[in-house]
Design an enzyme around this catalytic site. Structure first.
Site, short mmCIF file in Angstrom:
data_model
loop_
_atom_site.label_atom_id
_atom_site.label_comp_id
_atom_site.label_asym_id
_atom_site.label_seq_id
_atom_site.Cartn_x
_atom_site.Cartn_y
_atom_site.Cartn_z
N HIS A 1 -4.06 1.47 7.96
CA HIS A 1 -2.69 1.99 7.87
C HIS A 1 -2.60 3.11 6.82
O HIS A 1 -2.06 4.19 7.10
CB HIS A 1 -1.74 0.84 7.51
CG HIS A 1 -0.31 1.24 7.38
ND1 HIS A 1 0.68 0.82 8.23
CD2 HIS A 1 0.31 2.05 6.46
CE1 HIS A 1 1.84 1.36 7.86
NE2 HIS A 1 1.65 2.10 6.79
N GLU A 2 -3.15 2.87 5.64
CA GLU A 2 -3.03 3.86 4.56
C GLU A 2 -3.87 5.10 4.83
O GLU A 2 -3.44 6.23 4.55
CB GLU A 2 -3.42 3.24 3.21
CG GLU A 2 -2.56 2.06 2.76
CD GLU A 2 -1.06 2.30 2.87
OE1 GLU A 2 -0.61 3.44 2.70
OE2 GLU A 2 -0.34 1.32 3.14
N GLY B 1 0.83 -1.20 0.00
CA GLY B 1 0.00 0.00 0.00
C GLY B 1 0.86 1.24 0.00
O GLY B 1 2.03 1.20 0.40
N HIS C 1 -2.20 7.47 7.11
CA HIS C 1 -1.20 8.33 6.44
C HIS C 1 -1.83 9.65 5.99
O HIS C 1 -1.19 10.69 6.02
CB HIS C 1 -0.65 7.63 5.19
CG HIS C 1 0.54 6.76 5.45
ND1 HIS C 1 1.72 7.22 5.99
CD2 HIS C 1 0.74 5.44 5.21
CE1 HIS C 1 2.59 6.22 6.08
NE2 HIS C 1 2.02 5.13 5.62
N CYS D 1 6.13 -0.18 7.27
CA CYS D 1 5.74 0.94 6.42
C CYS D 1 6.95 1.35 5.59
O CYS D 1 8.06 1.42 6.10
CB CYS D 1 5.30 2.11 7.30
SG CYS D 1 4.89 3.60 6.37
N LEU D 2 6.72 1.63 4.31
CA LEU D 2 7.81 2.03 3.43
C LEU D 2 8.46 3.34 3.90
O LEU D 2 9.61 3.60 3.58
CB LEU D 2 7.31 2.18 1.99
CG LEU D 2 6.77 0.90 1.34
CD1 LEU D 2 6.16 1.22 -0.02
CD2 LEU D 2 7.86 -0.15 1.20
N GLN E 1 3.20 9.99 0.93
CA GLN E 1 4.51 9.33 1.01
C GLN E 1 5.39 9.62 -0.20
O GLN E 1 6.60 9.40 -0.16
CB GLN E 1 4.33 7.81 1.13
CG GLN E 1 3.69 7.37 2.45
CD GLN E 1 3.53 5.87 2.49
OE1 GLN E 1 2.53 5.34 2.03
NE2 GLN E 1 4.52 5.18 3.04
NI NI Z 1 2.85 3.23 5.50
#
Ligand code: NI
Length: 170
Positions: free
Chosen positions: A136-137, A46, A140, A94-95, A51
């Site tokens: 999670h997304e 995701g 963000h 998370c990236l 991000q």
């Molecule tokens: Ni993330």
């Protein structure tokens, strides 16, 4: 399509609130395509627009178990309108939070409303891994990272580790 750079903690942009998309322009479509390509390139499951440095309320995700079944999903202006129950998200990552994973308490089931990439309203319910992914997304888009949802002790450990990592890299 192009791969975009992913901002990482402690970049302050990740804490910015996002703004709703009002018109789905060509730029929005390009952003979405780039986000999908960037997500698969990492690889990740995701990605939120914030991000990759855009403050628009857009997420992409793909909860398919294998590469052969890839099915990128897009949500514009997504919101969790209701949630129920609890589940433990094991080893969430998370990236934008490199080299760290932790267990996170998440709702078991969520109802999400938003728009698809053509601007049509969508509403659906999700549970299990997909519910975790959506929480999670969508976090963000409110400037929330999963490390905000773990114990202060673990968060401080990560912050120290990350600072050290960045010092060594510079
Ligand atoms: Ni993330």
């Amino acid at each position: 399509m192009a791969i975009r750079e992913i901002l990482t903690y402690p970049n302050h942009f990740l804490r910015m609130p996002t703004r709703p998309v009002t018109v789905i322009t060509d730029d929005v479509h390009t952003l979405i395509d780039d986000m999908i390509e960037t997500m698969y390139d990492e690889p990740g499951v995701g990605l939120a627009a914030i991000q990759v440095g855009s403050d628009q309320s857009i997420i992409v995700y793909d909860a398919s178990p294998s590469e052969e079944e890839r099915q990128a999903q897009v949500l514009i202006n997504p919101e969790i309108v209701s949630s129920e129950g609890h589940q433990l998200s094991e080893n969430e990552g998370c990236l934008s939070v490199p080299d760290f994973r932790a267990d996170v308490k998440r709702a078991a089931r969520v109802r999400v409303e938003g728009l698809d990439r053509t601007g049509q309203p969508v509403a659906f319910e999700a549970d299990g891994f997909l519910a975790i992914l959506l929480q999670h997304e969508i976090d963000h888009l409110k400037g929330i990272l999963f490390i905000d949802r773990i114990s202060a002790l673990k968060r401080e450990m990560y912050k120290r580790k990350r600072k050290k990592q960045l010092r060594q890299a510079s």
